[in-house]
Design a protein around this motif. Structure first.
Motif, short mmCIF file in Angstrom:
data_model
loop_
_atom_site.label_atom_id
_atom_site.label_comp_id
_atom_site.label_asym_id
_atom_site.label_seq_id
_atom_site.Cartn_x
_atom_site.Cartn_y
_atom_site.Cartn_z
N TYR A 241 0.86 -1.10 0.09
CA TYR A 241 0.03 0.01 0.15
C TYR A 241 0.75 1.47 0.02
CZ TYR A 241 -3.45 3.43 1.37
OH TYR A 241 -4.29 4.65 1.43
N GLY A 242 0.64 2.11 -1.01
CA GLY A 242 1.41 3.30 -0.93
C GLY A 242 2.76 3.24 -1.49
N SER A 243 3.02 2.00 -2.23
CA SER A 243 4.52 1.84 -2.58
C SER A 243 4.33 2.18 -3.95
CB SER A 243 5.10 0.40 -2.23
OG SER A 243 4.43 -0.42 -3.04
N PRO A 244 5.70 2.19 -4.74
CA PRO A 244 5.72 2.12 -6.17
C PRO A 244 5.26 0.97 -6.70
CG PRO A 244 7.92 2.89 -5.11
CD PRO A 244 6.85 2.41 -4.05
N ARG B 41 3.76 -9.20 -9.13
CA ARG B 41 5.05 -9.69 -9.55
C ARG B 41 6.11 -9.83 -8.47
NH1 ARG B 41 5.32 -7.12 -13.96
NH2 ARG B 41 4.45 -8.70 -15.44
N ALA B 42 6.16 -8.63 -7.67
CA ALA B 42 7.12 -8.58 -6.88
C ALA B 42 7.08 -9.65 -5.37
CB ALA B 42 6.81 -7.14 -5.88
N ASN C 21 10.07 1.58 0.98
CA ASN C 21 10.93 0.55 1.23
C ASN C 21 10.26 -0.73 1.46
OD1 ASN C 21 13.41 2.31 1.70
ND2 ASN C 21 12.52 2.71 3.67
N ALA C 22 8.89 -0.81 0.97
CA ALA C 22 7.94 -1.87 1.02
C ALA C 22 8.73 -3.20 0.39
CB ALA C 22 6.70 -1.46 0.50
N TYR C 23 9.07 -3.12 -0.69
CA TYR C 23 9.99 -4.40 -1.37
C TYR C 23 10.84 -5.03 -0.52
CZ TYR C 23 11.95 -7.25 -5.00
OH TYR C 23 12.28 -8.43 -5.64
N ASP C 24 11.65 -4.12 0.31
CA ASP C 24 12.77 -4.76 1.18
C ASP C 24 12.24 -5.41 2.23
OD1 ASP C 24 14.80 -4.28 -0.72
OD2 ASP C 24 15.20 -2.38 0.44
N LYS C 25 11.26 -4.62 2.81
CA LYS C 25 10.54 -5.22 4.12
C LYS C 25 9.70 -6.25 3.87
CE LYS C 25 10.62 -0.78 6.95
NZ LYS C 25 9.65 0.08 7.85
#
Length: 277
Positions: free
Chosen positions: A16-19, A27-28, A253-257
């Protein structure tokens, strides 16, 4: 995973709110190790072309939409017309789940209303009757329901006692429990309580907790005894384990988290499975 547990992601909340939005978020999720995703959509508003797009996107990224969620807050309302509306809306979410190829619909129930003014037993019986009708509807369509506990004091279902009572009162093979680890920790429920639900848990929302309020943290980064909860989840043969993290204060930073959350969840379940062996 070395255990049989199927590990997915509550994808809308996590990104939510990420790119990462839409198919990019899905896909991520696949890149980070999810085997399936849970999405939240409004069944009474979704257009046919959007439904088709969801199916195409799921096929494109190689992740099934195995779970959905429905916020059904009016199933215990004392007004017949209100209950009927919310029941029809929940039935539409069951249909949406089936159309997406999902297997389980998480059911989020409402609050006690006019507490101490309206008899609580009467409200509970209205709730049980509505959920029973919804379970019958879902069973006929090959969809399972999963009742989710909420940590607020006003919630109708907050702990394992409430889950057991509703499952017993509804008595439907289509209705089982969701275990939300963070919610149970906030409600002060010990991990051992989960052991009261053998064979009755068909979904899990897996995250750590700050122990105080409604927040979903990366496993191992809060105060929950994640090892103890994981042991109990394996003991009761919980089927679908969805990692539930976010929304993040720093969505960039959502992908890393999310990647850290998926990896730590996998580690907890692999370690617990090894202990059982």
């Amino acid at each position: 995973m070395t255990s049989h547990t199927s590990l997915g992601l509550l994808v809308d909340q996590a990104f939510y709110g990420s790119p990462y939005q839409g198919k990019d978020a899905w896909r991520a999720a696949a890149e980070l190790g999810a085997e399936w995703i849970c999405i939240v959509e409004e069944a009474m508003e979704i257009a046919p072309e959007r439904l088709l797009q969801f199916r195409d996107d799921a096929d494109a990224v190689g992740l099934p939409i195995s779970l959905t969620a429905c916020h059904a807050f009016g199933l215990s309302d004392f007004r017949d017309v209100v209950r009927e509306f919310h029941l029809k809306r929940a039935e539409a979410h069951v249909d949406l789940t089936r159309e997406l190829g999902g297997e389980v619909m998480k059911l989020l129930l409402g609050d006690w209303f006019w507490r101490a003014m309206w008899p609580e037993e009467a409200q509970w019986q209205l709730l049980a009757a509505s959920v029973r009708r919804l379970a019958d509807y879902a069973e006929a369509r090959g969809v399972a329901l999963s009742v989710k506990p909420e940590p607020m004091e006003t919630s109708l279902v907050t702990d394992v006692d409430d889950l057991v009572r509703l499952l017993d009162d509804v008595a439907s093979p289509a209705l089982q429990a969701n275990i939300d680890v963070s919610h149970l920790v906030v409600a002060g429920v010990a991990a051992a309580e989960v052991g009261r639900l053998p064979g009755r848990v068909n979904s899990v929302d897996y995250s750590d907790s700050n122990g105080t309020y409604h927040e979903h943290l990366v496993p191992g980064e809060g105060v929950a005894d994640m090892a103890a909860f994981t042991d109990q989840l394996l003991a009761v043969d919980a089927a679908w384990v969805g990692v539930e993290v976010g929304p993040f204060a720093d969505p960039e930073n959502a992908y890393d988290k999310v990647g850290r959350a998926m990896a730590r969840a996998r580690d907890f379940f692999d370690t617990a499975a090894a202990r059982r062996v």
